[in-house]
Design an enzyme around this catalytic site. Structure first.
Site, mmCIF file in Angstrom:
data_model
loop_
_atom_site.group_PDB
_atom_site.id
_atom_site.type_symbol
_atom_site.label_atom_id
_atom_site.label_comp_id
_atom_site.label_asym_id
_atom_site.label_seq_id
_atom_site.Cartn_x
_atom_site.Cartn_y
_atom_site.Cartn_z
ATOM 1 N N VAL A 59 -40.861 -39.469 36.735
ATOM 2 C CA VAL A 59 -41.625 -40.698 36.983
ATOM 3 C C VAL A 59 -41.643 -41.504 35.697
ATOM 4 C CG1 VAL A 59 -43.891 -41.662 37.552
ATOM 5 C CG2 VAL A 59 -43.073 -39.625 38.759
ATOM 6 N N ALA A 104 -43.537 -41.657 30.573
ATOM 7 C CA ALA A 104 -42.824 -41.009 31.682
ATOM 8 C C ALA A 104 -43.232 -39.543 31.731
ATOM 9 C CB ALA A 104 -41.316 -41.114 31.484
ATOM 10 N N LYS A 105 -42.882 -38.863 32.762
ATOM 11 C CA LYS A 105 -43.072 -37.405 32.834
ATOM 12 C C LYS A 105 -42.112 -36.870 33.878
ATOM 13 C CE LYS A 105 -45.826 -34.270 30.975
ATOM 14 N NZ LYS A 105 -46.417 -34.324 29.619
ATOM 15 N N GLY A 106 -41.788 -35.574 33.736
ATOM 16 C CA GLY A 106 -40.927 -34.944 34.721
ATOM 17 C C GLY A 106 -41.457 -33.576 35.060
#
Ligand code: NAD
Length: 413
Positions: A59, A104-106
């Site tokens: 995201v 962001a992050k995953g």
């Protein structure tokens, strides 16, 4: 009281801070929704021949101030809502620290415990291949988070480099032999201690007098414990997924680091009493540090927290309901976007070094980290006093204001 899902909870913190800034509704809409979200299928062939098919996410919340930046976690709860929440936290964190990144992050929704190195490598390569078209050294740069580490970053870098050419700057938190920055691995935990030190100075206390309980003894918790120990503070309890260990006279931190380094649990330590993770959170101590999962202080247990200060080393460990109870009880909270920002600040140092193909000595890394973390603490503290608001509201407001300015300057709306 119902607890909000993680992303809605972060947006509630956002809304409270936005009132200080008098943010208009158009900006509100832009800043509370992610720019891009991708979900990919991650099939992994296990060593015994079975196949598991996990779900992976990246995201990208907001990129107005620079390339998207944020960690990758492997955890069964890492669903789209959680990753979305963590991505938005990264936007406010990078802005608060004034490092030139977006948020962001995953995550991959999987339980990696018990997976072999071969299985983890196949998982990481498959996930990286699935998201590589939205990554780039000036586009989106992942880092480690829960259950991922320098080795995971080395595999991600290799998978990305296979189609884009040698790209060490594509991830941070790499092994030092592969372009990692000396000091990055310790940066989040050390940064937490630097912020606590600045909080103590502001409140006329000595860091060395603090008795600290830490939930989680992974990268962040163990490095914070080491730094506290070196500076004379007393670490009274630590924990991992199996349970917690407590000694009111102070734990043998270096012994615990060695124990966990050999693949064992803190509950196997020779000295100290074994308690549960829930009991650790309610211990009588000066500073409570959640450094593992999110949403561990809620309206279920906030009434029973006995620390004077909660320092959020984990991301989103305190729900809005829990936060309100702590505030009403006069317990201070140093919010995640300030407390654990040493990670992304260290990542910024690593990324700039990779781009310049130049390596700093660890002493320089650590002294720049100290300056950045304590500067951000003092700025947030002063803002909080000027506006008579808690540190969390101040930290969000500073971050939101900077992102909103960049959004307007770039003409997003
Ligand atoms: P890690 O995987 O290295 O360590 C996690 C620790 O939490 C381990 O000790 C694990 O046993 C423990 N744990 C797992 N499940 C638990 C449970 N149910 N109850 C109690 N303990 C449990 O992860 P990390 O990198 O140290 O990250 C910890 C937290 O810090 C996360 O919230 C992460 O988002 C946040 N954070 C990490 C970084 C970083 O640079 N690694 C940066 C900023 C924030």
């Amino acid at each position: 009281m119902t607890e909000l899902p993680a992303h809605e909870a972060v947006n509630q913190y956002f809304a409270e801070a936005a009132t200080i800034l008098d943010l208009d509704h158009e900006l509100h809409a832009i800043l509370t929704t992610p720019y891009r979200e991708i979900a990919v299928q991650v099939p992994v062939r296990l060593d015994d021949g079975d196949l598991i098919v996990a779900r992976g996410y990246r995201v990208q919340h907001n990129g107005a101030r620079g390339p998207y930046k944020g960690g990758i976690r492997y955890h069964p709860t890492a669903d789209l809502n959680e990753v979305r929440a963590l991505a938005s936290l990264m936007t406010w964190k990078t802005a608060l620290l004034d490092v030139p990144f977006g948020g962001a992050k995953g995550g991959v929704e999987i339980d990696p415990s018990g997976m072999s190195q071969g299985e983890l490598q196949r998982l990481t390569r498959r996930f990286t291949n699935g998201i590589q078209h939205v990554l780039g050294i000036y586009r989106d740069i992942p880092a480690p988070d829960m259950n991922t580490n320098a080795q995971t970053m080395a595999w991600m870098m290799d998978a990305f480099s296979a189609s884009h050419g040698y790209s060490p700057a594509i991830v941070t938190g790499k092994p030092v032999g592969l372009g990692g920055a000396p000091g990055r691995e310790a940066a989040t935990g050390r940064g937490c201690t630097y912020v606590l030190d600045a909080w103590c100075t502001h409140h006329g206390r000595a860091l060395a007098d603090q008795r600290v309980a830490i939930q989680g003894f992974g990268n962040v918790g163990s490095w914070m414990a080491r730094e506290l120990h070196e500076r004379g503070a007393t670490v009274v309890a630590v924990s991992d997924v199996r349970g917690a260990i407590v000694d009111t006279g102070g734990l043998d931190v270096l012994g615990l680091v060695a124990l966990v380094g050999s693949g064992r649990s803190v509950v196997e330590a020779e000295h100290g009493d074994v308690i549960t993770n829930a009991e650790l959170l309610e211990l009588e101590c000066d500073v409570l540090v959640p450094a593992a999962l999110g949403e561990v202080i809620t309206d279920d247990n906030a009434e029973r927290i006995r620390a004077h200060l909660v320092l959020e080393a984990a991301n989103h460990p305190v729900t809005p309901n829990g936060d309100k109870i702590l505030r009403d009880r006069g317990i201070s909270v140093i919010p995640d976007i300030l407390a654990n920002a040493g990670g992304v600040t260290g990542s910024y140092f690593e990324w700039t070094q990779n781009i310049q193909q130049f390596t700093w000595k660890e002493e320089r890394f650590t002294s720049e980290l100290l300056e950045k973390m304590q500067g951000a603490y003092r700025f947030t503290q002063a803002f909080a006093e000027d506006h008579d608001v808690p540190l969390r509201q101040a930290a969000y407001a500073i971050g939101i204001d900077r992102v909103a300015a960049a959004v307007k300057l770039r003409g997003y709306i």
